[in-house]
Write a protein that holds these residues in place. Sequence first.
Motif, short mmCIF file in Angstrom:
data_model
loop_
_atom_site.label_atom_id
_atom_site.label_comp_id
_atom_site.label_asym_id
_atom_site.label_seq_id
_atom_site.Cartn_x
_atom_site.Cartn_y
_atom_site.Cartn_z
N ARG A 1 9.84 1.04 -2.69
CA ARG A 1 8.85 1.58 -3.41
C ARG A 1 8.44 2.85 -2.61
O ARG A 1 7.40 3.25 -2.45
CB ARG A 1 7.62 0.93 -3.96
N LEU A 2 9.43 3.75 -2.25
CA LEU A 2 9.29 4.98 -1.43
C LEU A 2 10.33 6.08 -1.99
O LEU A 2 11.32 5.59 -2.48
CB LEU A 2 9.74 4.72 0.10
N GLU B 1 4.35 4.99 2.55
CA GLU B 1 3.39 3.96 2.89
C GLU B 1 2.03 4.61 3.52
O GLU B 1 1.85 5.71 3.92
CB GLU B 1 4.20 3.53 4.07
N SER B 2 0.88 3.96 2.89
CA SER B 2 -0.29 4.36 3.27
C SER B 2 -0.69 4.33 4.87
O SER B 2 -0.02 3.42 5.56
CB SER B 2 -1.49 3.41 2.46
N ASP C 1 0.87 -1.35 0.01
CA ASP C 1 0.10 -0.09 -0.04
C ASP C 1 0.91 1.40 0.06
O ASP C 1 1.62 1.41 0.86
CB ASP C 1 -0.95 0.01 1.21
N ARG C 2 0.83 2.02 -0.86
CA ARG C 2 1.35 3.29 -1.01
C ARG C 2 0.51 4.48 -1.57
O ARG C 2 -0.39 4.10 -2.32
CB ARG C 2 2.56 3.28 -2.44
N GLN C 3 0.80 5.64 -1.24
CA GLN C 3 0.02 6.87 -1.32
C GLN C 3 1.04 7.95 -1.83
O GLN C 3 2.06 7.92 -1.47
CB GLN C 3 -0.75 7.35 -0.28
N LEU D 1 6.09 9.38 -2.41
CA LEU D 1 5.63 7.88 -2.55
C LEU D 1 5.84 7.48 -1.02
O LEU D 1 7.11 7.38 -0.87
CB LEU D 1 6.10 7.32 -3.53
#
Length: 140
Positions: A83-84, A136-137, A4-6, A134
């Motif tokens: 993925r950050l 973490e949610s 989960d990413r935002q 980018l």
Amino acid sequence: MSGDRQMIAMDRHDALAMVAGVAFGRVVFTDQALPAIRPVNHVIDDESVIIRTHLGSALSAVTGSSEVGVVAYEADDIDPDKRLGWSVVITGMAEAIEDEATVARYEEILRPWVSRPMDRVIRIVPKIVSGFWLAESRGA
């Protein structure tokens, strides 16, 4: 690792600060009516992106004598495994700096990474600055 990413929007100040904190990015310009991208190192000075190039370059043609050209400048730092990270795009007007004292100052603080003369200093004056983290949610 959670998937989960935002994307979290940055304000102009934070976006420019992130670009100032990295050594290189990519300049996007038009070459023969087509988009072109070149990796370059840069400095940020009073919100402007400063880069160097050589007189015969395609980018140099965009900023010919007393001309300005529309360009975009992108820099990022994203960890592909986690993925950050972040990404910033600066869109604005590129102009060749002609003042000899200003050129000399930038030649001192901005050393090219390639072994060839870089006799043009280009200032990109931002009109649109957009960036995002980018992350973490929340609750992930």
